[in-house]
Scaffold this motif. Sequence first.
Motif, mmCIF file in Angstrom:
data_model
loop_
_atom_site.group_PDB
_atom_site.id
_atom_site.type_symbol
_atom_site.label_atom_id
_atom_site.label_comp_id
_atom_site.label_asym_id
_atom_site.label_seq_id
_atom_site.Cartn_x
_atom_site.Cartn_y
_atom_site.Cartn_z
ATOM 1 N N ARG B 110 0.793 -1.216 0.000
ATOM 2 C CA ARG B 110 0.000 0.000 0.000
ATOM 3 C C ARG B 110 0.831 1.276 0.000
ATOM 4 O O ARG B 110 0.419 2.281 -0.525
ATOM 5 C CB ARG B 110 -0.943 0.009 1.206
ATOM 6 N N GLN B 177 -4.555 -7.761 -4.650
ATOM 7 C CA GLN B 177 -5.870 -7.940 -5.259
ATOM 8 C C GLN B 177 -7.013 -7.304 -4.469
ATOM 9 O O GLN B 177 -8.150 -7.278 -4.937
ATOM 10 C CB GLN B 177 -6.149 -9.436 -5.439
ATOM 11 N N VAL B 178 -6.731 -6.804 -3.250
ATOM 12 C CA VAL B 178 -7.793 -6.155 -2.471
ATOM 13 C C VAL B 178 -8.064 -4.782 -3.078
ATOM 14 O O VAL B 178 -7.152 -3.978 -3.212
ATOM 15 C CB VAL B 178 -7.366 -6.000 -0.994
ATOM 16 N N PRO B 179 -9.318 -4.500 -3.465
ATOM 17 C CA PRO B 179 -9.608 -3.197 -4.092
ATOM 18 C C PRO B 179 -9.367 -2.041 -3.126
ATOM 19 O O PRO B 179 -9.797 -2.079 -1.973
ATOM 20 C CB PRO B 179 -11.091 -3.307 -4.452
ATOM 21 N N ILE B 180 -8.659 -1.036 -3.619
ATOM 22 C CA ILE B 180 -8.306 0.109 -2.767
ATOM 23 C C ILE B 180 -9.556 0.885 -2.366
ATOM 24 O O ILE B 180 -9.604 1.498 -1.293
ATOM 25 C CB ILE B 180 -7.282 1.022 -3.504
ATOM 26 N N GLN B 181 -10.608 0.814 -3.184
ATOM 27 C CA GLN B 181 -11.844 1.539 -2.875
ATOM 28 C C GLN B 181 -12.417 1.104 -1.533
ATOM 29 O O GLN B 181 -12.960 1.896 -0.774
ATOM 30 C CB GLN B 181 -12.913 1.282 -3.952
ATOM 31 N N LEU B 182 -12.274 -0.205 -1.254
ATOM 32 C CA LEU B 182 -12.789 -0.765 -0.010
ATOM 33 C C LEU B 182 -12.151 -0.045 1.170
ATOM 34 O O LEU B 182 -12.811 0.361 2.121
ATOM 35 C CB LEU B 182 -12.423 -2.246 0.029
ATOM 36 N N GLU B 183 -10.827 0.167 1.081
ATOM 37 C CA GLU B 183 -10.118 0.807 2.174
ATOM 38 C C GLU B 183 -10.450 2.289 2.244
ATOM 39 O O GLU B 183 -10.578 2.858 3.323
ATOM 40 C CB GLU B 183 -8.611 0.627 1.985
ATOM 41 N N GLU B 184 -10.613 2.914 1.060
ATOM 42 C CA GLU B 184 -10.945 4.341 1.064
ATOM 43 C C GLU B 184 -12.300 4.577 1.696
ATOM 44 O O GLU B 184 -12.493 5.534 2.456
ATOM 45 C CB GLU B 184 -10.899 4.881 -0.368
ATOM 46 N N VAL B 204 -10.510 -10.186 3.904
ATOM 47 C CA VAL B 204 -10.532 -10.432 2.460
ATOM 48 C C VAL B 204 -9.433 -11.402 2.029
ATOM 49 O O VAL B 204 -9.600 -12.146 1.070
ATOM 50 C CB VAL B 204 -10.392 -9.093 1.687
#
Lengths: 304, 289
Positions: B110, B177-184, B204
Motif C-alpha cells: 500500500r 488484489q484487495v480493491p483500494i476503494q474498499l479501504e478508502e 478479504v
Amino acid sequence: MNSLNLNRFTPYMFLAPAGIVLTIALLYPIGYMVYASFLNWNPSQLISEAEWVGLRNYTNLLADAAFIESFFVTLKFAFCVVILEMLVGVGLALLLDRNIRGMSVLRTIFILPMMIAPIVVGLMWRYMYHPTVGVFNRTLKDWGFEAIPWLSDSTWSLISIIIADVWQWTPFIFILSLAALQSLPKSVLEAARIDGASAWQQVVSIKIPLMMPVLIVTLLLRLIDAFKVLEVILVMTNGGPGLSTEILALRISRTASEFRELGVAAAMSNLLLILLLVLTLGMFLYNKIVETKKAKLRAAVEEG
Amino acid sequence: MNIAEKRQSPAFYVLIIVLIIMSIGPILLMLTTSLKLNVEIMSDTSSLLFMPTFDNYETVLCNVLWYEPDHVDYCDPSFARSLGNSLFIGLVSTLITLVIGCMAAYSLVRFRFMGRGTVSLTTLMMRMVPPAVLLVPVFGIWTFQYGLDGTYTGIILVYVAMNLPFVIWILQSFIVQVPIQLEEAAKMDGANPLQIFFLVVLPVIKPGLAAAAIFTFRVAWNEFLLANALLNRDTRTVPVTIVNSLTEYDIDWGVIMATGMLLAVPPIIFTFVASKQIITGMTAGAVKG
C-alpha cells in the motif's frame, strides 16, 4: 496534525516488527557466520576468545579429500534427482493432462509426500530398505532374487537416497508442469490439431517450448532445494557407509557437532551459500530476461 | 479423436492407480507397521492380515493417557512431552509469523516505498538459505549472546525469521488484489489505519493467510537440525526425539512408526482440508516468479 503524523509513520510502524526479526535472527547470523569462518573456534569458547586464522579454514577445506568427496556427492545427488524428477514429473504431466474427474483428489494424494516431515520420510524408507524386515528385500526373496544391500553398500546407498528423494519430490514438478500445461493458450493447440500435428509433434514442438519458462524456474527451484536435503539422508544412512552419502549439509552439521570445529563448519556453510547464491541469481536473471522479452513482444504487437 | 482417447482408457487408469499406490504406499506401510506388535513385524511371513493393536500408540502416549496400559513396564515421558512441545512451538511461531508478515506485506503493497522486484529478490535469496547454513551462527549467537538456548522463545524466533520472507511475499500477492476503494470507504467512515488493516483487509485475504499458515506450521513442525542444536531435554520437539531414539541396531520399529505417524497426522489433515491453498502456495513460487 496528529493523523498526518500517524500517516507518515504508519508504513514504518507496520514494517518494523518484520524488519527487527529478520535483522536479529537472519541477517545478523549470516554476517556472523562469514566472520566466524575466519576463526579457529570450538563450541566451548566465546567467539571473542577464538583465534583469527584468516583464510586457513578455506585453504584447508580445499585440500581436504573428505570435503571434496562430500562436495561431489552433493553435486551427484542434486543433479541425479533433479534430472530424474524433471523427466518423470513432466512426462506424467503430459500424460495426465486431460479433463478427468477426480483430478483434484489425485493432486491432493500427490502432495502428501511433500507435506510429511522429512524425518518421517527417512524413517519410512529406512524401514522399507531394511535388510530383513524391509518390504523390498522381502519381495525380492519371495520372487527368488538375491537381497540387495540397499543402505549398506556404498553404490546402492546413493541410489537408495536418490529413489527416496524422487518419490518425495516428483509430485512437485508434476503439479507445477500440469499447472503450466493447463494455462497454455487453447487456440494454439487447436490450430496445431487442425494442421494435422500428431500428439507427439504437439508435445515436442508446441507444448514443451511454451512451457519452457516455467520448466526452467521449476528446475532451478528444485535444484536449490536439492542442496538443502538433509533430514531424509540423516535418518536413512547418516552419510554412510563411508562418505558415500555424506552431502554437504550433513557434513556441516557433523563438523559442527561431532568434530566441534565451528570455524570450519562456517567456512563450509559459506561455500554452500555462495553456490546457492549463484544459482538463485541465475534464476532471477532468467526471469528478468523472459519478462523483458515478453514486454518487448507486447509493445511490438501494440505498435503494429 | 474421441475414439482414440477411449481406447487408451484402461492403460490410463492403470497408470493412475499405480501412481496412487506408489505415492501413498509407504505411508500406508508406516500406518500398518505402527499397528503391529514387534513379534509380527520381525516374523518371516509378512502378511496383510493381522490384528491391529494400539499398543505402540499407548507406549508413546503412556503418560498422558487417563488409564495405565498393561503392557508398558516403564513409561518414557519424552514422546508425549515432545509432542506437546512441537504443537506449542508450531502454533505460536505460525501466529507470530502471520501477524508480523501480514503487517509488513500490507505496508509494502500500500505504501510502496520499495519495489516489488526488491522484495521478490530478497524472498528468493532467503528461500535459498539452507537450515544447515544457519546452524553455526544460530548456535553461537543464541547460546553466547542472546542466552536463548533451550528456550521456546529462541527456537520460535528462528522459525519466525525463517518463514517471514516467504509469508510476506505470498501475502503480498493476495493483498495486491484487495480493491483500494474498499479501504478508502473505510477511511471515509473514520477508521484509522490499524482498524482498516484488521477489520477490512484481513478478512478479504483469508485464503492467502491459510496458505501462509500451513507452510509456516509445516516448517516449524517438521524442522530437525536447528531444533536439535538449540533445544534441551525438556523443550525438544518430535523430530529430535525420533532421531535420538534411532540406534544403529535393535530399533523398536513399532513404537518409532507410531511416533512418526503421530508426527505425520497434522500435515496429512492439512493436505486433505486445504490442498487448494497448498498448491497455490507451491505454484506461486514458480509460475509468478
